[in-house]
Design an enzyme around this catalytic site. Structure first.
Site: not given
Length: 437
Positions: A101, A104
């Site tokens: 993501h 992340d």
């Protein structure tokens, strides 16, 4: 930063007789199975979020993991340290792909522009690591569920300004995926659902979600992202009801908005069971509807009612999943991403390897079992025999629309013959399956 994984040697294939805890017994990446190598069939990926971002927190207690990239520097410095550790892990594990993501890999900034610029800088870092190691990106996605602004949804939010913030993240994450050579782009509607219909305009929210997806498809074509956009179905969590409930629901949504040719599904095992289906059911449904794309491999705990994201360990279940993946033609741009996390009591660096090594070996064993099923042909033959009548003249006339309801009814009266049912032979088929695993 001192290397977190320096004491762990690269994982190698040592064969079924090996006693080495961190070695592959079944995953021989160069072994030929059904005309391709294991690596080509399985296309393993490591997820960034559970492996490098999760700190062990649960609803009843704080984090238990003390990774060196969790503290001791600015958010951007820690993001770079996390990337260093992640690519060291990828290299030593030997999985060819990873997934992430946006949040992340790059921290949220104080403003949308700062978040945008943080991601751009970290994409450069990831690109350098990919070039150095040969690692590839299976897919990227945007985190449209963690931040407070998305508490009422992202695409489905009552406020179009928050829809706009979500659109920015999707655009940036798609561009990042393209720059890094990602082979797919995933949309998971983590909060695209509702808690109560008392405050929800369901029709409006579905239209909003369809609009963002259509915009993403247009952007995919604009930037030349060759792989498909993938929707990841899930019935609930964190919302009471999510609009992408299961594969069949997603297909109906795609047909409604004319997106079934550009969008496929990324099926997660634990999400399948949460929706009341089996993993293989969701794979077979996606294949039948022509929208099979990729897999998030994990398992749930049947004694818990939520998404536990554990590493897979059930060989018969995985063998059936692999069988249906092969029947669907195998992966093209998709792969097997381990959307799984070690337990919060598994606090050592080695535990990250144990989880992945065991899961990769299990999937390799499942692939070999699927190969035996396919080459033996008995399972497929039994199904073909059961439906043989539909390939005959009458069955084809019905399916091709050559007969009206009256014509079919009259045929039955003209024949005036009852038809006895035939055994489905479920027990025999279950026994046959057990012979392969």
């Amino acid at each position: 930063m001192t290397s977190y994984f320096s004491h762990i040697a690269p994982i190698r294939y040592q064969g079924p007789a090996s006693d080495e805890a961190l070695a592959f017994r079944h995953y021989d990446k160069d072994r030929i199975v059904l005309g391709k190598t294991m690596a080509e069939h399985l296309r393993f990926a490591v997820c960034y979020w559970h492996t490098f971002c999760w700190n062990g927190l649960d609803p009843f207690g704080g984090g238990t993991f003390e990774r060196p990239w969790f503290q001791g520097g600015s958010p951007m410095e820690l993001a770079r340290q996390k990337a260093d550790a992640a690519f060291e892990f990828f290299e030593k594990l030997g999985a060819p792909y990873y997934c992430f993501h946006d949040r992340d890999v790059a921290p949220e900034g104080a403003t949308p522009k700062e978040s945008h610029e943080n991601l751009l800088r970290l994409v450069d870092v990831l690109g350098e690591h990919q070039q150095r190691t040969g690692m590839k990106l299976l897919w990227g996605t945007a985190n449209l569920f963690s931040h407070r602004r998305f508490m009422s949804g992202a695409a489905t939010n009552p406020d179009p300004e928050i829809f706009g913030l979500a659109a920015l993240q999707v655009r940036d994450a798609m561009d990042a995926t393209m720059r890094l050579g990602g082979e797919n782009y995933v949309l998971w509607g983590g909060r695209e659902g509702y808690e109560t219909l008392l405050n929800t305009d369901l029709k409006s929210e579905l239209q909003q979600m369809g609009r963002l997806l259509a915009m993403a498809v247009d952007h995919k074509h604009k930037i030349g992202l060759k792989g498909p956009i993938l929707i990841e179905p899930k019935p609930r969590e964190p919302t009471k009801h999510q609009y992408d409930f299961d594969v069949a629901t997603v297909y109906g949504f795609l047909k409604t908005y004319g997106l079934e040719n550009d969008v496929k599904v990324n099926i997660e095992a634990n999400h399948a069971t949460l929706s009341g289906h089996s993993f293989e059911h969701e794979i077979a449904t996606a294949a039948a509807l022509g929208i099979f794309g990729s897999i998030d491999m994990n398992r749930g705990d049947m004694q818990c009612g939520w998404d536990t994201d554990q590493f897979p360990n059930n060989l018969p279940e995985m063998a059936l999943a692999m069988f249906h993946i092969q029947r669907a033609g195998g992966f093209t741009s998709g792969g097997l991403n381990f959307d799984a996390k070690v337990r919060r009591q598994s606090i050592d660096a080695e535990d990250l390897f144990h989880g992945h090594v065991g899961a990769m070996d299990l999937c390799a064993r499942a692939l070999l079992a699927a190969e035996r099923m396919i080459l033996d042909g008995k399972l497929e033959s039994a199904v073909q025999q059961r439906y043989a009548g539909w390939r005959g003249a009458f069955g084809q006339q019905v399916l091709n629309g050559e007969l009206t309801l009256d014509a079919v009814a009259q045929r039955v009266l003209d024949r005036n013959t009852d038809v006895p049912p035939k055994s489905g032979r479920q027990e025999a088929m279950e026994n046959l399956l057990n012979r392969y695993v």
